[in-house]
Enzyme design. Structure first.
Site, PDB file in Angstrom:
ATOM      1  CB  CYS A 179       8.642  39.408  23.692  1.00 35.70           C
ATOM      2  SG  CYS A 179       8.402  38.755  25.342  1.00 35.70           S
ATOM      3  CB  SER A 180      12.873  43.005  23.641  1.00 35.32           C
ATOM      4  OG  SER A 180      13.231  42.604  22.357  1.00 35.32           O
ATOM      5  CB  THR A 181      10.177  44.648  27.388  1.00 37.45           C
ATOM      6  OG1 THR A 181       8.860  44.552  26.820  1.00 37.45           O
ATOM      7  CG2 THR A 181      11.058  45.524  26.517  1.00 37.45           C
TER       8      THR A 181
END
Length: 171
Positions: A16-18
């Site tokens: 996941c990016s954040t």
């Protein structure tokens, strides 16, 4: 690439990016659920699911991805729920496919039905790698052209040099 006498040994990879997405866990849980369901449906031996929390897909240098690749001698494939969880770059995909081919590791992206452990999957991967190579060549060509124009205009190329002769890194 695949030995038919044993089930496909797969390393799952989720990202996941954040930090917020990582904290909620929903995106990661969904990806893990998709990988486990695919393993059950296809009879894969799911060796491990490796995770990168709060990591961009722009670059390949991520701790979880490095761990997944280090497990390559024990696996036949790395599987992702969605290709953009592995990489957001055609060049990155091409690099991973080349590395996988050299190391006997297939790539599987559930969302695209991409599976380089199959003949059809390798064909699609080769087409995608060719597009990635073409993209690299175009980027290089544009960069050379832009640099030529800047030089002809007498503009500074590269990082500015400080009064002490060192390149300034912006900090």
């Amino acid at each position: 690439m695949r030995n038919a006498s044993h089930p496909l040994r797969v390393i799952g990879y989720v990202r996941c990016s954040t930090a917020e997405q990582a904290a909620s866990g929903y995106g990661l849980t969904s990806q893990e659920d998709m990988l486990r369901a695919a393993a059950d449906r296809n009879g894969w031996e799911l060796i491990k699911i490796v995770c990168d929390e709060g990591a961009s897909g722009k670059h390949l240098d991520r701790p979880g991805l490095r761990e997944a690749l280090a497990l390559a001698p024990h696996a036949d494939a790395i599987a992702v729920a969605k290709l953009d969880r592995l990489t957001r770059s055609l060049v990155g995909l091409s690099d991973l496919m080349e590395w996988g081919q050299r190391n006997g590791l297939a790539l599987i992206a559930l969302d695209l039905g991409l599976d380089t452990s199959t003949d059809a999957g390798r064909l699609v991967a080769r087409i995608m790698a060719s597009v990635g190579e073409w993209e690299r060549e175009r980027i290089s060509e544009r960069t050379r052209s832009a640099a030529s124009v800047r030089r002809s205009e007498g503009k500074q190329m590269g990082r500015p040099v400080s009064e002490h002769g060192k390149s300034w890194g912006g900090w």
